[in-house]
Design a protein around this motif. Structure first.
Motif, PDB file in Angstrom:
ATOM      1  N   HIS A 199     -25.968 -56.624 -21.059  1.00 15.68           N
ATOM      2  CA  HIS A 199     -26.585 -55.311 -21.250  1.00 15.68           C
ATOM      3  C   HIS A 199     -26.269 -54.400 -20.056  1.00 15.68           C
ATOM      4  CE1 HIS A 199     -30.483 -52.803 -21.987  1.00 15.68           C
ATOM      5  NE2 HIS A 199     -29.422 -52.219 -22.514  1.00 15.68           N
ATOM      6  N   ILE A 200     -26.254 -54.982 -18.851  1.00 15.56           N
ATOM      7  CA  ILE A 200     -25.884 -54.201 -17.666  1.00 15.56           C
ATOM      8  C   ILE A 200     -24.472 -53.653 -17.811  1.00 15.56           C
ATOM      9  CG2 ILE A 200     -25.394 -54.337 -15.184  1.00 15.56           C
ATOM     10  CD1 ILE A 200     -27.665 -56.324 -14.906  1.00 15.56           C
ATOM     11  N   ALA A 201     -23.557 -54.500 -18.269  1.00 11.93           N
ATOM     12  CA  ALA A 201     -22.173 -54.062 -18.465  1.00 11.93           C
ATOM     13  C   ALA A 201     -22.095 -52.935 -19.495  1.00 11.93           C
ATOM     14  CB  ALA A 201     -21.314 -55.246 -18.907  1.00 11.93           C
ATOM     15  N   GLN A 202     -22.896 -53.009 -20.527  1.00 13.80           N
ATOM     16  CA  GLN A 202     -22.917 -51.951 -21.529  1.00 13.80           C
ATOM     17  C   GLN A 202     -23.454 -50.640 -20.949  1.00 13.80           C
ATOM     18  OE1 GLN A 202     -25.263 -54.189 -24.487  1.00 13.80           O
ATOM     19  NE2 GLN A 202     -23.550 -53.867 -25.934  1.00 13.80           N
ATOM     20  N   GLY A 249     -21.826 -46.813 -20.636  1.00 19.71           N
ATOM     21  CA  GLY A 249     -22.499 -45.863 -21.509  1.00 19.71           C
ATOM     22  C   GLY A 249     -22.576 -46.260 -22.963  1.00 19.71           C
ATOM     23  N   LEU A 250     -22.509 -47.563 -23.277  1.00 17.41           N
ATOM     24  CA  LEU A 250     -22.529 -48.022 -24.666  1.00 17.41           C
ATOM     25  C   LEU A 250     -23.902 -48.487 -25.127  1.00 17.41           C
ATOM     26  CD1 LEU A 250     -19.148 -49.994 -24.857  1.00 17.41           C
ATOM     27  CD2 LEU A 250     -19.647 -47.649 -25.617  1.00 17.41           C
ATOM     28  N   SER A 251     -24.898 -48.378 -24.267  1.00 20.51           N
ATOM     29  CA  SER A 251     -26.244 -48.786 -24.647  1.00 20.51           C
ATOM     30  C   SER A 251     -27.230 -47.954 -23.842  1.00 20.51           C
ATOM     31  CB  SER A 251     -26.445 -50.290 -24.392  1.00 20.51           C
ATOM     32  OG  SER A 251     -27.714 -50.711 -24.834  1.00 20.51           O
ATOM     33  N   GLU A 252     -28.511 -48.158 -24.090  1.00 22.59           N
ATOM     34  CA  GLU A 252     -29.541 -47.479 -23.318  1.00 22.59           C
ATOM     35  C   GLU A 252     -30.556 -48.497 -22.837  1.00 22.59           C
ATOM     36  OE1 GLU A 252     -32.760 -45.320 -25.711  1.00 22.59           O
ATOM     37  OE2 GLU A 252     -31.001 -45.146 -27.005  1.00 22.59           O
ATOM     38  N   PRO A 253     -31.221 -48.228 -21.723  1.00 24.82           N
ATOM     39  CA  PRO A 253     -32.194 -49.194 -21.195  1.00 24.82           C
ATOM     40  C   PRO A 253     -33.484 -49.191 -22.002  1.00 24.82           C
ATOM     41  CG  PRO A 253     -32.253 -47.200 -19.898  1.00 24.82           C
ATOM     42  CD  PRO A 253     -31.137 -47.015 -20.902  1.00 24.82           C
ATOM     43  N   VAL A 254     -34.308 -50.163 -21.735  1.00 26.42           N
ATOM     44  CA  VAL A 254     -35.639 -50.218 -22.325  1.00 26.42           C
ATOM     45  C   VAL A 254     -36.579 -49.431 -21.409  1.00 26.42           C
ATOM     46  CG1 VAL A 254     -37.510 -51.692 -23.101  1.00 26.42           C
ATOM     47  CG2 VAL A 254     -35.134 -52.504 -23.257  1.00 26.42           C
ATOM     48  N   PHE A 255     -37.004 -48.250 -21.841  1.00 22.21           N
ATOM     49  CA  PHE A 255     -37.873 -47.434 -21.006  1.00 22.21           C
ATOM     50  C   PHE A 255     -39.310 -47.940 -21.134  1.00 22.21           C
ATOM     51  CE2 PHE A 255     -40.541 -43.552 -20.398  1.00 22.21           C
ATOM     52  CZ  PHE A 255     -40.289 -43.413 -19.037  1.00 22.21           C
ATOM     53  N   LEU A 256     -39.897 -48.333 -19.992  1.00 23.33           N
ATOM     54  CA  LEU A 256     -41.235 -48.919 -19.979  1.00 23.33           C
ATOM     55  C   LEU A 256     -42.308 -47.946 -19.527  1.00 23.33           C
ATOM     56  CD1 LEU A 256     -40.287 -52.409 -18.496  1.00 23.33           C
ATOM     57  CD2 LEU A 256     -40.673 -51.820 -20.901  1.00 23.33           C
ATOM     58  N   GLY A 257     -41.928 -46.841 -18.869  1.00 17.95           N
ATOM     59  CA  GLY A 257     -42.909 -45.829 -18.515  1.00 17.95           C
ATOM     60  C   GLY A 257     -42.717 -45.239 -17.129  1.00 17.95           C
ATOM     61  N   GLN A 258     -43.541 -44.228 -16.820  1.00 18.02           N
ATOM     62  CA  GLN A 258     -43.605 -43.591 -15.513  1.00 18.02           C
ATOM     63  C   GLN A 258     -44.999 -43.805 -14.934  1.00 18.02           C
ATOM     64  OE1 GLN A 258     -42.437 -39.480 -16.493  1.00 18.02           O
ATOM     65  NE2 GLN A 258     -40.865 -39.595 -14.899  1.00 18.02           N
ATOM     66  N   ALA A 259     -45.086 -43.885 -13.584  1.00 20.96           N
ATOM     67  CA  ALA A 259     -46.400 -44.113 -12.980  1.00 20.96           C
ATOM     68  C   ALA A 259     -46.386 -43.770 -11.501  1.00 20.96           C
ATOM     69  CB  ALA A 259     -46.823 -45.567 -13.169  1.00 20.96           C
ATOM     70  N   LYS A 260     -47.581 -43.502 -10.969  1.00 21.88           N
ATOM     71  CA  LYS A 260     -47.732 -43.290  -9.535  1.00 21.88           C
ATOM     72  C   LYS A 260     -47.879 -44.614  -8.799  1.00 21.88           C
ATOM     73  CE  LYS A 260     -49.961 -38.761  -9.974  1.00 21.88           C
ATOM     74  NZ  LYS A 260     -51.187 -37.963  -9.688  1.00 21.88           N
ATOM     75  N   THR A 261     -48.415 -45.615  -9.528  1.00 14.89           N
ATOM     76  CA  THR A 261     -48.571 -46.955  -8.952  1.00 14.89           C
ATOM     77  C   THR A 261     -48.021 -47.981  -9.934  1.00 14.89           C
ATOM     78  OG1 THR A 261     -50.578 -46.289  -7.779  1.00 14.89           O
ATOM     79  CG2 THR A 261     -50.210 -48.647  -8.052  1.00 14.89           C
ATOM     80  N   VAL A 262     -47.162 -48.856  -9.414  1.00 12.05           N
ATOM     81  CA  VAL A 262     -46.552 -49.905 -10.246  1.00 12.05           C
ATOM     82  C   VAL A 262     -46.916 -51.255  -9.635  1.00 12.05           C
ATOM     83  CG1 VAL A 262     -44.405 -50.919 -11.085  1.00 12.05           C
ATOM     84  CG2 VAL A 262     -44.638 -48.424 -10.950  1.00 12.05           C
TER      85      VAL A 262
END
Length: 613
Positions: free
Chosen positions: A551-554, A558-571
């Motif tokens: 998946h990293i190679a993709q 530019g042949l794939s997209e990441p799994v977006f898990l969210g935005q936050a001030k604290t992780v």
């Protein structure tokens, strides 16, 4: 084009000059001291500067030139960087190896003994044999001055006094004469030793070696410091303090109350009383003094070449080799300079090192930091407009961009690690600062394998191409072995205190900037309404998931997209029961079960290159 060619000088351009042809330094001396100079015609060429009984030994003011070399004096160590000790001498050359063809020693045939390899001065570009360096001292030809001595009343009363030119004869010179506007005609014959030009090693002004172009009045002219005067640190700002015990200090007659005050200041400042140099700037709204830190080991050892180019274009005492004490000495010395800018030349780790030192020293205001990318990934450099890697671009142009760069705010994050208890015992936690991104899983595994290999055989990983090939090899290896499979079963993820359900993953990446994995604009690959608005000054982190090394190679193409898990001030990421590779800003390790919390630390001011690379 090399740096010497960019500035109109080749390695072979420093001409042969006899012991009676010493160049004139950029000294601050009265005009009548030049009365012994004459202009006359010789049979082979016309000289613009003729040394007679006058000795060129006064740099900035007489006290700094009191030393006359003694035949019984032990040989001085040849240095390639400035001496910051009590033994520093103004006008010392910075000797580096050179492979220039031809045998043109600056001392001239009459004094040249043709002994030893040839060395080039990085600051004034003359070439001599090692055995002839002592001859330079005898004819008193020194390099351009980089500091001044303390205790001169004239300088206390006139702090804005400027330096004069440092004239050097040149056998070859590119560009055009500043007086007549004509090009410098190179003489026919490879072994021609005729001097065709006279140039200043400070401002780089060059003139034909003719009385019609170079006149005696120019010897006493004030040097304008050249096109980089706005970022150059003048030698008059840098003061060498008297050696301890060299003369009776005026403090001996101070009142007791003043002595007590001095003791209190000394106690607060630690070892400041042992400093050999201080910087006393003359504030100006038109100046943005630049402090340059260079990692000589970065980018296939390109850092060494960058050091030499910077020493030629700037004051060598504003250029620091990070392998010699790191950034702390330079930042401490220049901490009171207004409008200070810092140029970090190295990888993203070098930038982080400089930012961490600025924090530690509690500089206020904090200097603005730009960078020249000499590393492998250079993700921070990409988002700030400084390119994906330095490949020999014109340093003149880079300095112009640094001077015109726009300051931007940059979030920095604190990573707290709290280890899980075992048999009622808990390891002490640790804290790190994150600038770019952190990851846990297969992405960090590739970085860890590369780090271990480079540590075992450092000489093998000296070039950017080899480093990228190694990353590719370890990524391919993990595609087959899949050591981080089922990561979602081993960790828990919380964003601003809310648990996040995870799909099948092999890596989690926490992003502060929009570039990851050596230039992948990973957030730009996200489609649909869930695509986040990413900024590096909004106090938010973006978290993505990665399925596998494949998946990293993709993502990289530019042949794939990441799994977006969210935005936050604290992780918060909690690793349960098993070890897992982890990295922060390219520094990897094997992480044991623990709880990692990312919170906002502070903001730095970086320089964005708005002109383009």
């Amino acid at each position: 084009m090399s740096s010497d060619e960019e500035n109109g000088i080749n390695d072979e351009e420093s001409s042969s000059v006899s012991s009676q042809q010493s160049a004139v330094s950029n000294e601050l001396v009265p005009p009548d001291q030049y009365a012994h100079f004459t202009i006359r015609k010789q049979t082979s060429y016309r000289k613009a500067i003729q040394k007679s009984t006058y000795h060129n030994n006064i740099y900035l003011h007489p006290s700094s030139a009191a030393r006359i070399p003694s035949l019984n004096e032990p040989e001085r160590e040849l240095r390639s960087t400035p001496d910051w000790s009590d033994n520093a001498i103004n006008g010392d050359h910075l000797w580096v190896d050179t492979n220039a063809s031809g045998d043109f020693c600056y001392v001239g045939d009459a004094d040249c003994i043709k002994t030893g390899a040839r060395k080039k001065c990085a600051a004034c570009k003359i070439i001599v044999h090692i055995g002839c360096i002592s001859q330079l001292e005898k004819i008193n030809f020194r390099c351009k001055p980089t500091f001044r001595e303390a205790g001169n009343r004239h300088f206390r009363e006139h702090p804005q006094m400027q330096v004069r030119h440092h004239w050097v004869h040149r056998r070859r010179q590119e560009g055009k004469c500043k007086e007549c506007g004509k090009s410098f005609q190179q003489k026919f014959g490879f072994h021609s030793k005729e001097i065709i030009a006279i140039s200043c090693s400070v401002c780089k002004s060059a003139y034909h070696n003719k009385s019609a172009c170079f006149r005696m009045q120019q010897i006493e002219e004030t040097c304008c410091l050249g096109i980089h005067a706005g970022i150059m640190v003048p030698p008059t700002w840098i003061i060498k303090l008297p050696r301890k015990g060299s003369f009776k200090s005026s403090s001996s007659v101070r009142k007791k109350s003043k002595k007590a005050s001095t003791k209190r200041r000394t106690k607060r400042s630690g070892s400041e009383d042992h400093r050999s140099f201080i910087v006393k700037p003359v504030p100006s709204p038109y100046m943005k003094p630049l402090l340059v830190f260079i990692n000589p080991k970065s980018g296939g050892n390109q850092g060494v070449k960058v050091i030499q180019k910077m020493q030629w274009l700037l004051n060598p005492r504003q250029v620091y080799d990070l392998s010699q004490g790191g950034p702390k000495p330079g930042l401490e010395l220049y901490r009171r300079v207004q409008n200070l800018r810092v140029l970090a030349c190295g990888g993203d780790g070098t930038v982080g090192w400089v930012l961490a030192t600025i924090d530690k020293l509690k500089l206020d205001p904090k200097p603005q930091v730009g960078l020249i990318p000499l590393g492998t990934g250079n993700d921070l450099s990409r988002v700030l407009g400084w390119g994906d890697g330095y490949t020999g671009e014109d340093i003149h142009d880079i300095l112009d961009r640094v001077e015109q760069a726009v300051p931007v705010k940059f979030d920095r994050w604190l990573v707290r690690t709290r280890y899980a208890s075992h048999l009622g015992l808990r390891k002490p936690g640790k804290m790190l600062i994150m600038n770019n991104y952190a990851s846990l899983g297969t992405d960090a595994l590739v970085t860890l394998n590369f780090h271990l290999s480079r540590k075992a055989v450092p000489s093998l990983f000296s070039y950017r191409v080899i480093n990228k090939l190694a990353y590719f090899t370890y990524g391919t290896k993990d595609c087959l072995e899949r050591e981080c499979i089922d990561l979602q079963k081993k960790i828990e993820l919380e964003l601003d205190g809310e648990a996040v359900a995870l799909p099948e993953l092999e890596a989690i990446v926490v992003l502060n900037i929009g570039s990851w994995g050596a230039g992948v604009r990973v957030l730009d690959l996200i489609t649909g309404a869930k695509k986040p608005q990413q900024r590096m000054d909004d106090g938010l982190l973006e978290v993505i998931g990665i399925y596998s090394s494949f998946h990293i190679a993709q993502l990289q193409v530019g042949l794939s997209e990441p799994v977006f898990l969210g935005q936050a001030k604290t992780v918060k990421i909690t690793l349960r029961d098993s070890n897992m590779p982890m990295q922060v800003d390219g520094e990897p390790w094997e992480q044991t079960p623990a709880e990692m919390t990312f919170t906002h630390h502070n903001q730095a001011t970086l320089l964005h290159n708005s002109i383009g690379w």
